[in-house]
Design an enzyme around this catalytic site. Structure first.
Site, mmCIF file in Angstrom:
data_model
loop_
_atom_site.group_PDB
_atom_site.id
_atom_site.type_symbol
_atom_site.label_atom_id
_atom_site.label_comp_id
_atom_site.label_asym_id
_atom_site.label_seq_id
_atom_site.Cartn_x
_atom_site.Cartn_y
_atom_site.Cartn_z
ATOM 1 N N GLY A 33 0.903 -1.007 -0.182
ATOM 2 C CA GLY A 33 -0.084 0.004 -0.087
ATOM 3 C C GLY A 33 0.809 1.260 0.040
ATOM 4 O O GLY A 33 0.520 2.210 -0.672
ATOM 5 N N GLY B 130 -1.907 -6.262 0.353
ATOM 6 C CA GLY B 130 -2.295 -7.649 0.373
ATOM 7 C C GLY B 130 -2.641 -7.966 1.801
ATOM 8 O O GLY B 130 -3.619 -8.628 2.295
ATOM 9 N N HIS B 131 -1.749 -7.592 2.695
ATOM 10 C CA HIS B 131 -1.711 -8.083 4.110
ATOM 11 C C HIS B 131 -2.649 -7.561 4.889
ATOM 12 O O HIS B 131 -3.072 -8.031 6.144
ATOM 13 C CB HIS B 131 -0.378 -7.947 4.803
ATOM 14 N N THR C 165 12.027 -7.935 -10.627
ATOM 15 C CA THR C 165 11.412 -9.148 -10.819
ATOM 16 C C THR C 165 10.088 -9.432 -9.842
ATOM 17 O O THR C 165 9.858 -9.151 -8.742
ATOM 18 C CB THR C 165 12.380 -10.205 -10.603
ATOM 19 N N CYS D 141 1.572 2.597 13.745
ATOM 20 C CA CYS D 141 2.746 3.720 13.640
ATOM 21 C C CYS D 141 2.475 4.582 14.636
ATOM 22 O O CYS D 141 3.367 4.990 15.276
ATOM 23 C CB CYS D 141 2.401 4.383 12.240
HETATM 24 C C1 LIG Z 1 -1.650 -0.222 6.056
HETATM 25 C C2 LIG Z 1 -2.054 0.704 5.336
HETATM 26 C C3 LIG Z 1 -1.428 1.414 4.354
HETATM 27 C C4 LIG Z 1 0.227 0.795 3.907
HETATM 28 O O1 LIG Z 1 0.001 -0.365 3.264
HETATM 29 P P1 LIG Z 1 1.262 -1.400 3.313
HETATM 30 O O2 LIG Z 1 1.078 -2.256 2.496
HETATM 31 O O3 LIG Z 1 1.596 -1.848 4.927
HETATM 32 O O4 LIG Z 1 2.543 -0.464 3.008
HETATM 33 C C5 LIG Z 1 -1.659 2.322 3.634
HETATM 34 N N1 LIG Z 1 -2.987 3.117 3.655
HETATM 35 C C6 LIG Z 1 -3.875 2.465 4.518
HETATM 36 C C7 LIG Z 1 -5.178 3.292 4.635
HETATM 37 C C8 LIG Z 1 -3.416 1.382 5.405
HETATM 38 O O5 LIG Z 1 -4.171 1.071 6.308
#
Ligand SMILES: *Cc1c(COP(=O)(O)O)cnc(C)c1O
Length: 394
Positions: free
Chosen positions: A71, A200-201, A237, A325
């Site tokens: 993200g 993804g996570h 890649t 965070c």
């Molecule tokens: C978790 C999150 C992200 C960051 O995504 P990552 O895959 O952890 O870098 C960005 N925006 C929102 C709203 C999120 O909740």
């Protein structure tokens, strides 16, 4: 001891079906998708399948999906890529005060390079005003970036209305939909979304993979330079197993959404009702209706969210105060400050985010364990002591 996971907005476990799907791509189909022999073709085919799965979930075309490392990268790419591509047209960007740091810190970076950013305020529920978006538009505005749903308080923004305004004014519209996808219906065409970030996570795929949807015809500069992967737009890649996982997880999340939302919403409402009716001096943050089905964010007066988390952890409960965070720093959450909470109330907030794997028993366990924790912490609080004295004096 039991462990109850109530922090699904921070990350999620990889789904069993997803794990099964990605396993062959570590040791059997390990070929580089850019190579021409058969095992490599399997990798290439797997990526194409995932691209279609992701596209279908948001009403996009497969060729409009670009895989990234998550993200944060998708947000950085959409914003920096637009800033660079359109700098001749203008250097003004509109966003909000409640974005994820992947958007906010990217905008702050651009400010150092001569861009002007308008950070729109939100109301007490965390909603952006569509009128404010309209009024902020200038001739040199090149991008509007408003998140689909907030990761801390769960508020769902009026994305379709903002998309319409962006389109009418010929301005690119990006939305960070990391928290929304799989929980809210998304159609990039109906909503006039030009770019959309996902990760993804947050939905049962591995960490370190994501995607950026870029509407055909939208031109943004590259963020990662190198090889010709992703149609020359995102070098490196491909992380084949993770991409396969993202495709599968998105497909499952969207197909199960309606049923899962029903269950999760019921649990969430039981949780919110149980907490706010049994504990004094607390309030729900975020919008009462326009919120993610799995999000409950509650502020408790006179105590620190961090202390609550430690005591909950001792009972086997995983939750969060603000965002992950935020937990690492002493500053109160920028989102809670933006909805008007004073510092002390912003510090005493608890975020519980549910998935369809949570049960009513787990919710009831929290409802039993939380009141004594709040009471114990308040007994140690000088502010609470004062409050009680004042109350008795009346
Ligand atoms: C978790 C999150 C992200 C960051 O995504 P990552 O895959 O952890 O870098 C960005 N925006 C929102 C709203 C999120 O909740």
């Amino acid at each position: 001891m039991k462990s109850i996971y109530f922090d699904n907005a921070a990350t999620t476990p990889v789904k069993k079906e997803v794990f099964d799907e990605i396993k062959p791509y570590f040791m059997d189909f390990y070929g580089n998708p850019s190579s021409i022999y058969d095992i490599a073709k399997e990798s290439k085919k797997a990526i194409d399948k995932a691209r279609k799965q992701v596209a279908d979930a948001i009403g996009a075309l497969p060729e409009e999906i670009y895989f990234t490392a998550g993200g944060s990268e998708s947000d950085n790419w959409a914003i920096k890529g637009t800033a660079d591509a359109l700098e001749k047209k203008g250097r003004h960007i509109i966003t909000t005060k409640i974005e994820h740091h992947a958007v906010l810190h990217t905008c702050e970076f651009l400010e150092k390079h001569g861009y002007e950013i308008t950070y729109l305020p939100v109301d007490e529920f965390g909603l952006v005003s569509v009128q404010d978006v309209k009024s902020a538009i200038r001739p040199d505005t090149i991008l509007i970036s408003v998140m689909f749903a907030n990761n801390e308080i769960g508020t769902i923004e009026p994305i379709a209305k903002i998309g319409k305004i962006a389109k009418e004014n010929g301005i690119y519209f990006h939305t960070d939909a990391v928290q929304a996808i799989g929980h809210v219906n998304i159609d990039v065409n109906e909503m006039n979304i030009d770019m959309l970030s996902m990760s993804g996570h947050k939905l049962g795929a591995p960490k370190g993979v994501g995607a950026l949807y870029i509407r055909k015809g939208i031109k943004i500069s590259n963020l990662i330079h190198g090889g010709a992967q992703e149609k020359n737009k995102r070098a490196g890649t491909e992380n084949v197993p993770a991409i396969v996982g993202l495709g599968k997880a998105v497909e499952i999340a969207v197909s199960e959404m309606e049923e899962a939302n029903k269950k999760i919403t019921k649990l969430r409402d039981r949780l919110i009702e149980g907490i706010t009716s049994n504990i004094s001096n607390c309030r729900l943050n975020g919008h009462p209706q326009k919120r993610l089905p799995g999000n409950a964010n509650i502020s408790f007066e006179f105590i620190e969210g961090e202390s609550m988390l430690l005591l909950l952890n001792m009972k086997g409960i995983c939750a969060s105060s603000g965002s992950a965070c935020t937990s690492g720093s002493l500053d109160p959450s920028h989102v809670l400050l933006a909805i008007g909470l004073p510092h002390e109330k912003a510090h005493g907030s608890l975020r519980i985010t549910l998935s369809k794997d949570n049960t009513q028993e787990e919710v009831d366990y929290l409802l039993k364990e939380l009141p004594p924790i709040v009471e114990r912490l308040r007994q140690m609080s000088p502010l609470y002591e004062e409050y009680i004295k004042d109350k008795e004096a009346v």
